[in-house]
Motif scaffolding. Structure first.
Motif, PDB file in Angstrom:
ATOM      1  N   VAL A  12     -24.901  55.318-127.584  1.00 31.57           N
ATOM      2  CA  VAL A  12     -25.574  56.242-126.662  1.00 31.57           C
ATOM      3  C   VAL A  12     -25.673  57.625-127.291  1.00 31.57           C
ATOM      4  O   VAL A  12     -24.706  58.127-127.879  1.00 31.57           O
ATOM      5  N   ASP A  13     -26.853  58.240-127.168  1.00 29.01           N
ATOM      6  CA  ASP A  13     -27.061  59.619-127.598  1.00 29.01           C
ATOM      7  C   ASP A  13     -26.680  60.541-126.441  1.00 29.01           C
ATOM      8  O   ASP A  13     -27.417  60.668-125.456  1.00 29.01           O
ATOM      9  N   ARG A  14     -25.540  61.198-126.560  1.00 31.95           N
ATOM     10  CA  ARG A  14     -25.024  62.010-125.451  1.00 31.95           C
ATOM     11  C   ARG A  14     -25.789  63.309-125.270  1.00 31.95           C
ATOM     12  O   ARG A  14     -25.591  64.008-124.272  1.00 31.95           O
ATOM     13  N   ALA A  15     -26.643  63.655-126.228  1.00 35.66           N
ATOM     14  CA  ALA A  15     -27.452  64.864-126.069  1.00 35.66           C
ATOM     15  C   ALA A  15     -28.597  64.646-125.082  1.00 35.66           C
ATOM     16  O   ALA A  15     -29.168  65.618-124.570  1.00 35.66           O
ATOM     17  N   ILE A  16     -28.914  63.406-124.763  1.00 34.49           N
ATOM     18  CA  ILE A  16     -29.982  63.093-123.802  1.00 34.49           C
ATOM     19  C   ILE A  16     -29.337  62.783-122.453  1.00 34.49           C
ATOM     20  O   ILE A  16     -28.453  61.916-122.373  1.00 34.49           O
ATOM     21  N   PRO A  17     -29.742  63.437-121.393  1.00 40.49           N
ATOM     22  CA  PRO A  17     -29.124  63.194-120.071  1.00 40.49           C
ATOM     23  C   PRO A  17     -29.329  61.751-119.604  1.00 40.49           C
ATOM     24  O   PRO A  17     -30.397  61.164-119.793  1.00 40.49           O
ATOM     25  N   ILE A  18     -28.289  61.195-119.003  1.00 43.43           N
ATOM     26  CA  ILE A  18     -28.357  59.847-118.431  1.00 43.43           C
ATOM     27  C   ILE A  18     -28.885  59.957-117.001  1.00 43.43           C
ATOM     28  O   ILE A  18     -28.360  60.717-116.191  1.00 43.43           O
ATOM     29  N   LYS A  19     -29.927  59.160-116.713  1.00 42.45           N
ATOM     30  CA  LYS A  19     -30.539  59.200-115.386  1.00 42.45           C
ATOM     31  C   LYS A  19     -30.277  57.876-114.668  1.00 42.45           C
ATOM     32  O   LYS A  19     -30.562  56.810-115.225  1.00 42.45           O
ATOM     33  N   ILE A  20     -29.733  57.980-113.445  1.00 41.25           N
ATOM     34  CA  ILE A  20     -29.478  56.801-112.603  1.00 41.25           C
ATOM     35  C   ILE A  20     -30.012  57.113-111.208  1.00 41.25           C
ATOM     36  O   ILE A  20     -29.612  58.104-110.588  1.00 41.25           O
ATOM     37  N   TRP A  21     -30.891  56.302-110.714  1.00 38.43           N
ATOM     38  CA  TRP A  21     -31.441  56.527-109.381  1.00 38.43           C
ATOM     39  C   TRP A  21     -31.741  55.201-108.697  1.00 38.43           C
ATOM     40  O   TRP A  21     -31.882  54.173-109.335  1.00 38.43           O
ATOM     41  N   THR A  22     -31.838  55.278-107.360  1.00 33.51           N
ATOM     42  CA  THR A  22     -32.120  54.089-106.543  1.00 33.51           C
ATOM     43  C   THR A  22     -33.623  53.942-106.411  1.00 33.51           C
ATOM     44  O   THR A  22     -34.307  54.810-105.877  1.00 33.51           O
ATOM     45  N   GLN A  23     -34.128  52.811-106.912  1.00 33.82           N
ATOM     46  CA  GLN A  23     -35.563  52.583-106.903  1.00 33.82           C
ATOM     47  C   GLN A  23     -36.021  51.806-105.675  1.00 33.82           C
ATOM     48  O   GLN A  23     -37.150  51.961-105.216  1.00 33.82           O
ATOM     49  N   GLY A  24     -35.124  51.002-105.113  1.00 37.33           N
ATOM     50  CA  GLY A  24     -35.473  50.227-103.920  1.00 37.33           C
ATOM     51  C   GLY A  24     -34.233  49.490-103.410  1.00 37.33           C
ATOM     52  O   GLY A  24     -33.144  49.559-104.003  1.00 37.33           O
ATOM     53  N   MET A  25     -34.399  48.827-102.262  1.00 38.29           N
ATOM     54  CA  MET A  25     -33.288  48.046-101.720  1.00 38.29           C
ATOM     55  C   MET A  25     -33.844  46.930-100.842  1.00 38.29           C
ATOM     56  O   MET A  25     -34.974  46.991-100.362  1.00 38.29           O
ATOM     57  N   THR A  26     -32.983  45.922-100.672  1.00 38.18           N
ATOM     58  CA  THR A  26     -33.283  44.796 -99.784  1.00 38.18           C
ATOM     59  C   THR A  26     -32.193  44.722 -98.725  1.00 38.18           C
ATOM     60  O   THR A  26     -31.347  45.625 -98.624  1.00 38.18           O
TER      61      THR A  26
END
Length: 727
Positions: A670-684
């Motif tokens: 992992v390149d730690r200089a690039i921000p990690i993005k985590i988001w909720t795209q949908g749900m069931t």
């Protein structure tokens, strides 16, 4: 230098063949040597002029062989008749030279006035009011003839000077009673004669002859400026040889002087032996002064012994005459030279570039000493003297050239080490660059060895004449006039351009180079193509092919291209478009159909990809341009990976996202200089759909990270009894 042994053998065979029929007694007159054939007077006709020149050249060669292969001192009658011949030959050659010069000037004037018409492929010009000449390529023929006359006149003047001093020596011997020999006057006349034989005159140092030497002087000054600046940037190294240093100031001054003296013989084909003797003596002294403190005790003794041997050899050859003690002295010095070669062959200072000769060089020099001893024993003093000087100069030349080569290569290597990362010099691969420069230096030094050999044997005029007859004679093929020299030069230019573009690729192509270097290499294929095209056009111009003939060739090629080379031309044009449009660059990670990998090379016809499995795939440029290409690193150098996960709703979403972020950061890919993005795209009804964007350090690590990440997440979720899947 490696072929010196072969040239020694060949020249010995030539002289042995030429001596047959010319071994005359000292009482022979010049007419017996030359025969009774009359010399044809020049009447202005080109072919007759050439015949006269060839006839005089043959007569001069006969006299020259007679003078070189005489065993005993020639008598006064032969010397006087020889001097008469030289005077007549010089007068006739000067008169012929004036006629050729007048014809040459007349032709140049007629060409400027556009008075020449060529309707039959043969030039017609007027040399005199009543004389017409029909000769193909007349102006070039006249220039070559003028050059041949000048070489012949110089050779005649040299032989005339040496013969005059030989007569003075003979007069001094005859004036001295046998019991009082050798007298002081006799020794002085012998030394003066041998000194003149070595080419001692002021004509070599005339201002008019310094044109090419000024160019060598400029090269030496540039080399001084380069290494002087290099020395100011170089940190002090205790273990570095003095020859490899560029500080203090006296070191670059001596190194520039060494380079000038080494390159000096290249400026002209004919170099006086005395100039070679003094030049290599100075070179050897300078090298010993620079490296003396770093030589071992044994090598110091060998270098001092070599210096004493060289001085003794020059003195022995300066005193060499019919006196037995001078012959004995020359034989002794040659035997000492053979012993010295054996001592030089004992290699002790592995890091020191002076004091050692390779085996082939020692064998060639030993052969020269053996020939010198043989000729001295048989009484051929001139031949023995020539081979003695060749052996002595060859020994110092071999020792010096090896040190100069090491000096130049080390300076080039130091320049690479001290250059900045973004400098043009850093584009080269150091190993390939040094290997290429080493081959060029060896080739130049081989030419120097041949020059010393030909000048030592006084064969420069003969070599130039043979070269001129082979390569400059005019031939005709249809309506095209050419010479073997032009054909050879055209082939050399095209081959050299092809070698240059291939060599540049090997030199500049650095394995695992930086991304900036890869970007600079994008336009390099087009540069290589330009080298080939320019070389081909120069070769065509050398052959003298006009635009009309070139148009026919191009038309024939166009038909062939239209019939059978469509795919090749398609790939060729696609390569040029890729170079200018730049849909990808070297180092990008691209995907085409079922192939994906990192771009390693963009060529004119095809490009090379390095797949994740390590295989190199060659793809035609036409497919890259017309196919659907995915460039993963087109806009910038950041490499991002997008993934989707489906996780059970039983987890605390915010806490699970924080845990997932921490887990992702623990991977080394992992390149730690690039921000990690985590988001909720949908749900069931029973799960969340989570999207993840992660920066990867290298495109080749994408598959490795994906595999490791999914396996570790699956195992940890199973321990927590949480269902998870990848989208």
């Amino acid at each position: 230098m490696k072929k010196q042994f072969i040239f020694f053998v060949l020249n010995f065979m030539v002289f042995c063949c030429n001596v047959q029929g010319t071994q005359l007694q000292g009482t022979d007159t010049l007419n017996q040597v030359l025969g009774s054939e009359d010399i044809v007077q020049p009447n202005g006709h080109i072919r007759q002029w050439q015949s006269v020149l060839n006839l005089w050249s043959g007569k001069l060669d006969s006299v020259k062989r007679k003078l070189s292969w005489v065993r005993n001192q020639a008598d006064k009658a032969f010397i006087d008749s020889t001097l008469i011949f030289f005077t007549t030959a010089r007068t006739e050659m000067l008169a012929l030279g004036k006629s050729v010069k007048a014809a040459q000037l007349s032709e140049e004037v007629n060409r400027k006035k556009d008075q020449v018409t060529d309707t039959t492929g043969v030039l017609e010009i007027t040399v005199a009011d009543s004389l017409k000449l029909q000769v193909p390529q007349l102006l070039d023929t006249l220039r070559r003839m003028e050059s041949g006359i000048n070489r012949l006149v110089l050779d005649v003047e040299y032989l005339q000077r040496t013969t005059i001093h030989r007569r003075e020596e003979l007069a001094a011997i005859q004036a001295t009673p046998t019991a009082q020999r050798p007298s002081r006057e006799q020794v002085l006349k012998t030394m003066e004669k041998n000194w003149v034989k070595d080419g001692a005159s002021t004509s070599y140092f005339a201002i008019s002859t310094w044109g090419n030497r000024l160019f060598i002087l400029l090269i030496s000054l540039f080399y001084f400026y380069w290494i002087f600046r290099l020395g100011r940037k170089t940190p002090e190294h205790v273990d570095e040889l003095t020859l490899h240093k560029n500080e203090p100031l006296w070191i670059p001054i001596l190194k520039a002087l060494l380079l000038f003296l080494v390159l000096l013989p290249i400026t002209s084909l004919t170099v006086p032996i005395v100039v070679l003797e003094i030049s290599y003596l100075i070179i050897f002294i300078l090298l010993c002064l620079i490296l003396y403190s770093e030589l071992s005790v044994m090598k110091r003794r060998i270098m001092l012994f070599t210096f004493a041997y060289y001085i003794a050899m020059l003195l022995a050859n300066l005193l060499l005459s019919d006196e037995h003690w001078t012959k004995l002295l020359a034989l002794t010095v040659n035997l000492v030279g053979v012993y010295l070669l054996w001592r030089i062959g004992q290699r002790t200072d592995l890091k020191n570039p002076i004091g050692y000769l390779p085996g082939y060089a020692r064998m060639a020099i030993a052969l020269a000493h053996a020939l010198a001893i043989l000729f001295l024993v048989l009484g051929y003093l001139d031949m023995g003297r020539m081979w003695s000087l060749i052996a002595a100069i060859g020994m110092l030349q071999g020792l010096s050239l090896r040190a100069i080569r090491d000096m130049l290569l080390h300076d080039l290597q130091k320049q690479y080490q001290l250059s900045k990362e973004d400098s043009w010099f850093r584009r080269f691969d150091p190993k390939q660059m040094l290997a290429t420069v080493d081959r060029i230096i060896r080739f130049c030094f081989a030419i120097l060895v041949l020059l010393v050999l030909f000048n030592g044997l006084h064969l420069t005029r003969e070599v130039a004449t043979v070269f001129d007859r082979i390569f400059n004679s005019s031939h005709r093929l249809g309506s095209i006039n050419f010479s073997y020299g032009d054909l050879f030069l055209a082939v050399v230019v095209v081959a050299a351009s092809n070698w240059l573009q291939k060599t540049l690729k090997r030199i500049i192509d650095i394995p695992n180079g930086s991304e900036k270097h890869m970007q600079k290499m994008t336009l390099f294929p087009l540069f290589r193509l330009a080298i080939i095209v320019v070389g081909f056009l120069i070769g065509i111009s050398i052959l003298g092919l006009g635009m009309d003939k070139l148009t026919v060739i191009i038309g024939a090629l166009s038909v062939g291209i239209g019939l059978g080379l469509q795919n090749i031309i398609n790939n060729f044009v696609s390569g040029i478009i890729l170079v200018f449009e730049k849909p990808f660059k070297i180092g990008d990670y691209v995907e085409l159909a079922d192939k994906k990998g990192q771009v390693m090379e963009v060529g004119i016809r095809s490009s090379t990809l390095l797949t994740d499995q390590g295989a190199r795939v060659i793809i035609p440029n036409g497919d890259l341009l017309s196919g659907r290409l995915v460039n993963w690193t087109f806009s910038d150098s950041d490499i991002r990976l997008n993934m989707q996960l489906i996780v059970d709703k039983s987890v605390e979403l915010n806490e699970w996202k924080a845990w997932l972020r921490t887990k992702i950061k623990s991977f080394e890919e992992v390149d730690r200089a690039i921000p990690i993005k985590i988001w909720t795209q949908g749900m069931t009804a029973d799960s969340y759909q989570i999207s993840i964007q992660v920066g990867i350090r290298n495109v080749q690590l994408i598959e490795k990270f994906r595999s490791n990440f999914l396996e570790i997440i699956q195992r940890e979720m199973e321990t927590k009894q949480i269902r998870i899947a990848s989208g």
